[in-house]
Design a protein around this motif. Structure first.
Motif, mmCIF file in Angstrom:
data_model
loop_
_atom_site.group_PDB
_atom_site.id
_atom_site.type_symbol
_atom_site.label_atom_id
_atom_site.label_comp_id
_atom_site.label_asym_id
_atom_site.label_seq_id
_atom_site.Cartn_x
_atom_site.Cartn_y
_atom_site.Cartn_z
ATOM 1 N N GLN B 39 4.907 3.689 -0.936
ATOM 2 C CA GLN B 39 6.263 3.262 -1.258
ATOM 3 C C GLN B 39 6.218 2.378 -2.489
ATOM 4 O OE1 GLN B 39 8.220 0.772 1.738
ATOM 5 N NE2 GLN B 39 10.156 1.787 1.270
ATOM 6 N N PRO B 40 6.705 2.856 -3.630
ATOM 7 C CA PRO B 40 6.723 2.007 -4.828
ATOM 8 C C PRO B 40 7.687 0.849 -4.625
ATOM 9 C CG PRO B 40 7.919 4.058 -5.207
ATOM 10 C CD PRO B 40 7.268 4.192 -3.876
ATOM 11 N N PRO B 41 7.501 -0.221 -5.370
ATOM 12 C CA PRO B 41 8.381 -1.384 -5.229
ATOM 13 C C PRO B 41 9.847 -0.991 -5.385
ATOM 14 C CG PRO B 41 6.504 -1.921 -6.607
ATOM 15 C CD PRO B 41 6.432 -0.444 -6.367
ATOM 16 N N GLY B 42 10.653 -1.317 -4.377
ATOM 17 C CA GLY B 42 12.065 -0.997 -4.422
ATOM 18 C C GLY B 42 12.394 0.462 -4.232
ATOM 19 N N GLY B 43 11.387 1.282 -3.906
ATOM 20 C CA GLY B 43 11.615 2.721 -3.806
ATOM 21 C C GLY B 43 11.491 3.255 -2.401
ATOM 22 N N THR B 107 2.938 5.621 14.690
ATOM 23 C CA THR B 107 2.243 4.345 14.521
ATOM 24 C C THR B 107 1.898 4.175 13.049
ATOM 25 O OG1 THR B 107 1.268 4.586 16.733
ATOM 26 C CG2 THR B 107 0.302 2.940 15.264
ATOM 27 N N TRP B 108 2.208 3.002 12.518
ATOM 28 C CA TRP B 108 1.993 2.705 11.111
ATOM 29 C C TRP B 108 1.155 1.432 10.968
ATOM 30 C CZ3 TRP B 108 5.214 4.926 6.908
ATOM 31 C CH2 TRP B 108 6.081 5.929 7.357
ATOM 32 N N GLY B 109 0.381 1.378 9.891
ATOM 33 C CA GLY B 109 -0.228 0.119 9.510
ATOM 34 C C GLY B 109 0.818 -0.766 8.855
ATOM 35 N N GLN B 110 0.445 -1.993 8.597
ATOM 36 C CA GLN B 110 1.395 -2.940 7.995
ATOM 37 C C GLN B 110 1.626 -2.663 6.512
ATOM 38 O OE1 GLN B 110 -0.745 -6.592 8.772
ATOM 39 N NE2 GLN B 110 -1.676 -6.607 6.734
ATOM 40 N N GLY B 111 0.733 -1.891 5.903
ATOM 41 C CA GLY B 111 0.854 -1.585 4.481
ATOM 42 C C GLY B 111 0.078 -2.573 3.623
ATOM 43 N N THR B 112 -0.384 -2.067 2.488
ATOM 44 C CA THR B 112 -1.085 -2.915 1.537
ATOM 45 C C THR B 112 -0.605 -2.584 0.134
ATOM 46 O OG1 THR B 112 -3.265 -3.690 0.810
ATOM 47 C CG2 THR B 112 -3.080 -1.346 1.255
ATOM 48 N N LEU B 113 -0.298 -3.614 -0.629
ATOM 49 C CA LEU B 113 0.199 -3.419 -1.992
ATOM 50 C C LEU B 113 -0.968 -3.208 -2.948
ATOM 51 C CD1 LEU B 113 2.434 -3.432 -4.165
ATOM 52 C CD2 LEU B 113 2.159 -5.924 -4.274
ATOM 53 N N VAL B 114 -0.900 -2.126 -3.696
ATOM 54 C CA VAL B 114 -1.883 -1.865 -4.739
ATOM 55 C C VAL B 114 -1.152 -1.824 -6.075
ATOM 56 C CG1 VAL B 114 -3.633 -0.304 -5.633
ATOM 57 C CG2 VAL B 114 -3.341 -0.564 -3.157
ATOM 58 N N SER B 115 -1.555 -2.676 -6.964
ATOM 59 C CA SER B 115 -0.976 -2.713 -8.300
ATOM 60 C C SER B 115 -1.956 -2.104 -9.288
ATOM 61 C CB SER B 115 -0.652 -4.148 -8.710
ATOM 62 O OG SER B 115 0.296 -4.724 -7.835
ATOM 63 N N VAL B 116 -1.428 -1.310 -10.197
ATOM 64 C CA VAL B 116 -2.260 -0.721 -11.254
ATOM 65 C C VAL B 116 -1.922 -1.426 -12.558
ATOM 66 C CG1 VAL B 116 -2.873 1.355 -12.509
ATOM 67 C CG2 VAL B 116 -2.341 1.477 -10.054
ATOM 68 N N SER B 117 -2.876 -2.163 -13.055
ATOM 69 C CA SER B 117 -2.651 -2.934 -14.270
ATOM 70 C C SER B 117 -3.994 -3.308 -14.888
ATOM 71 C CB SER B 117 -1.852 -4.195 -13.946
ATOM 72 O OG SER B 117 -1.723 -5.022 -15.094
ATOM 73 N N SER B 118 -3.986 -3.413 -16.195
ATOM 74 C CA SER B 118 -5.212 -3.831 -16.881
ATOM 75 C C SER B 118 -5.304 -5.358 -16.946
ATOM 76 C CB SER B 118 -5.243 -3.244 -18.300
ATOM 77 O OG SER B 118 -4.067 -3.596 -19.004
#
Lengths: 108, 118
Positions: B39-43, B107-118
């Motif tokens: 799920q992208p941020p806000g999406g 059943t779902w996990g809580q989710g983890t945010l992964v950011s792609v950035s240099s």
């Protein structure tokens, strides 16, 4: 791929009934699931197979599906029902699992 | 009670490979479909793919060339690898379980945010 539509937002007063539509081509022949997602949390299944409720989900949540529209109905809406709601189906032509774009329910 | 827990780096550089693991507790992994959803941020939610019974996989066609899901039943966990990431892959990644016969994601996990950035 299979595409579904949902209204971006629905507003409802406490104690009233909220209806959230999910549109798709002949969606009535598919099995539709509905998930509730509150901010910062994982989705929670509230209705599966069009109209069944998992254990622990209040009877206020009900679902129907016919023709080109599936509907999630929340009766006697409470403040705690404020969340995003997503419909979901299985697309048999691609063996993919597809989500609708989501509807934000606001309790006024 | 079944519980899922995602883990992995929260930051990945562009063009590198995103790697996440989902630990499963309270259930055996056989006879269930183990999924990744993001799920992208806000999406909205996007199904990435699943692995079933240790070997059968199915991936979203939009990601198929870059994604791989594997399982380690001895550790009761499954993993996601997404290569050549870009900023568009920034999202909360969820793992989720589904029973056979096109059952829902129950059943779902809580989710983890992964950011792609240099």
């Amino acid at each position: 791929s299979y595409v579904m539509t949902q209204p971006p937002s629905v507003s409802v007063a406490p104690g009233q009934t909220a209806k959230i539509m999910c549109g798709g081509n002949n969606i009535g022949i598919k099995s539709v699931q509905w998930y509730q997602q509150k901010p910062g949390q994982a989705p929670v299944l509230v209705v599966y197979d069009d109209s069944d409720r998992p254990s622990g989900i209040p009877e206020r949540f009900s679902g129907s599906n016919s023709g080109n529209t599936a509907t999630l109905t929340i009766s006697r809406v409470e403040v705690g029902d404020e969340a995003d709601y997503y419909c979901q189906v299985w697309d048999s032509t691609t063996d993919h699992y597809v989500f609708g774009p989501g509807t934000k329910v606001t309790v006024l | 009670q079944v519980q899922l827990q995602e883990s992995g780096p929260g930051l990945v550089k562009p063009s590198e490979t995103l790697s996440l693991t989902c630990a499963v507790s309270g259930a055996y992994m056989t006879n269930y479909y183990w999924n990744w959803i993001r799920q992208p941020p806000g999406g909205g939610l996007e199904w990435i793919g699943y692995i079933y019974n240790g070997g059968t996989t199915n991936y979203n066609v939009s990601l198929r060339s870059r994604v791989a899901i594997s399982v380690d039943t001895s550790k009761n966990q499954f993993s996601l690898m997404l290569s050549s990431v870009t900023a568009a892959d920034t999202a909360v990644y969820f793992c989720a379980r589904r029973a056979p016969s096109r059952a829902p994601f129950d059943t779902w996990g809580q989710g983890t945010l992964v950011s792609v950035s240099s």
